[in-house]
Design an enzyme around this catalytic site. Structure first.
Site, mmCIF file in Angstrom:
data_model
loop_
_atom_site.group_PDB
_atom_site.id
_atom_site.type_symbol
_atom_site.label_atom_id
_atom_site.label_comp_id
_atom_site.label_asym_id
_atom_site.label_seq_id
_atom_site.Cartn_x
_atom_site.Cartn_y
_atom_site.Cartn_z
ATOM 1 N N ASN A 13 0.883 -1.165 0.000
ATOM 2 C CA ASN A 13 0.000 0.000 0.000
ATOM 3 C C ASN A 13 0.925 1.221 0.000
ATOM 4 O O ASN A 13 1.642 1.451 0.983
ATOM 5 C CB ASN A 13 -0.840 -0.035 1.268
ATOM 6 C CG ASN A 13 -2.234 0.525 1.132
ATOM 7 O OD1 ASN A 13 -2.958 0.571 2.114
ATOM 8 N ND2 ASN A 13 -2.646 0.966 -0.033
ATOM 9 N N CYS A 74 -6.723 5.930 7.146
ATOM 10 C CA CYS A 74 -5.985 4.916 6.385
ATOM 11 C C CYS A 74 -4.993 4.260 7.336
ATOM 12 O O CYS A 74 -4.073 4.925 7.828
ATOM 13 C CB CYS A 74 -5.248 5.568 5.213
ATOM 14 S SG CYS A 74 -4.223 4.426 4.274
ATOM 15 N N ARG A 190 -12.448 2.286 -2.109
ATOM 16 C CA ARG A 190 -13.051 3.513 -2.616
ATOM 17 C C ARG A 190 -11.991 4.613 -2.593
ATOM 18 O O ARG A 190 -11.041 4.578 -1.808
ATOM 19 C CB ARG A 190 -14.255 3.926 -1.758
ATOM 20 C CG ARG A 190 -13.883 4.399 -0.362
ATOM 21 C CD ARG A 190 -15.047 5.018 0.381
ATOM 22 N NE ARG A 190 -14.593 5.588 1.647
ATOM 23 C CZ ARG A 190 -15.360 6.304 2.456
ATOM 24 N NH1 ARG A 190 -16.626 6.520 2.146
ATOM 25 N NH2 ARG A 190 -14.879 6.790 3.587
ATOM 26 N N CYS A 199 -4.876 -3.070 2.551
ATOM 27 C CA CYS A 199 -5.715 -2.021 3.130
ATOM 28 C C CYS A 199 -5.721 -2.246 4.637
ATOM 29 O O CYS A 199 -6.244 -3.259 5.111
ATOM 30 C CB CYS A 199 -7.127 -2.073 2.566
ATOM 31 S SG CYS A 199 -8.239 -0.857 3.322
ATOM 32 N N THR A 201 -7.151 -0.501 7.345
ATOM 33 C CA THR A 201 -8.449 -0.509 8.021
ATOM 34 C C THR A 201 -9.281 -1.695 7.549
ATOM 35 O O THR A 201 -10.131 -2.210 8.284
ATOM 36 C CB THR A 201 -9.219 0.805 7.769
ATOM 37 O OG1 THR A 201 -9.333 1.031 6.364
ATOM 38 C CG2 THR A 201 -8.532 1.981 8.445
#
Length: 261
Positions: A13, A74, A190, A199, A201
């Protein structure tokens, strides 16, 4: 105008970070942020962050999605900005900083490449059919399945994110396969509007949802595999509330440079 930037990644990420303690970067133009995050015409990243001063905390994290719009929390970005703060000499081994969803505590390894980030407490998990819906700083949809490695996450995640229920506010869509000693997770995010390599979270939401589903209580540690590597979620669950929730994983500087905007 030329700005100094830093590129960090946490389990694939990736983020653009700016030391904005002098408030030299004006974040009102979303088009600039969007262009910087573009992988062909800019630096490239899943998100963009400004590290700024705050009178009550070590620093403030201001996060923007790759589309240029201000984002919700994030997790992997939070871990990367902690590593960035250590690189800048703002913190040593521990920190308390402010993000959009409130204060966060984190601790970082001496080497500066592994961060344990405390997430918000969670006491509400709802259902959408067989899927779980919860907010871990960002809203998440969690669906369990088999055959995830070959699953079309982009098209199916995009369809859920844009359905009648979630189209207006958007939601991050996580698919999880329980592989026994760990969970395998893939996420459509999103704001990026695509699958990302990780990701933070999202894997947090998945780990809590699976513990809720299985009725696990007490102190729980959940190893998670994502496309970009491995993360670990630790938390306490008393059957009604998740507390002491930590997202743990790598956070590494990739490169730095200057770019004209």
């Amino acid at each position: 105008m030329s700005i100094q930037f830093f590129k960090y990644q946490g389990a694939g990420n990736d983020f653009i970070l700016i030391d904005n303690r002098g408030l030299s970067f004006k974040d009102t133009d979303n088009k600039i942020v969007h262009k910087l995050c573009d992988r062909r015409f800019g630096i490239g990243g899943d998100g963009f962050m400004l590290l700024q001063n705050h009178p009550d905390f070590d620093f403030e994290m201001r996060y923007f999605n790759a589309d240029g719009n201000p984002g919700s929390m994030c997790g992997n970005g939070g871990r990367c900005i902690v590593a960035f703060a250590k690189h800048l000499g703002i913190i040593d081994s521990e920190t308390n900083f402010l993000a959009v969803d409130g204060p966060h505590y984190a601790k970082i390894s001496d080497e500066g490449n592994w961060v344990d980030l405390q997430m918000i407490d969670i006491d509400t998990i709802s259902k959408d059919g067989e899927a779980y819906v919860l907010n871990t700083g960002s809203p998440h949809y969690v669906a369990q399945m088999q055959g995830l490695e070959s699953y079309d996450v982009y098209h199916n995640g995009k369809e859920i994110r844009n359905n009648e229920t979630y189209r207006s506010e958007g939601i991050n869509v996580n698919f999880v396969e329980d592989q026994g000693d760990h969970l395998f997770v893939r996420t459509f995010e999103r704001g990026v509007e695509d699958e990302t390599y990780a990701c933070g979270t999202g894997v947090t939401a998945v780990a809590l949802s699976m513990a809720y589903r299985k009725g696990q209580t007490g102190h729980v540690e959940t190893p998670v595999k994502v496309l970009g590597g491995n993360l670990n979620i630790k938390f306490d669950y008393d059957g009604s509330r998740f507390t002491q929730v930590f997202l743990c994983g790598p956070a590494e500087k990739v490169f730095e440079g200057k770019i004209s905007i």
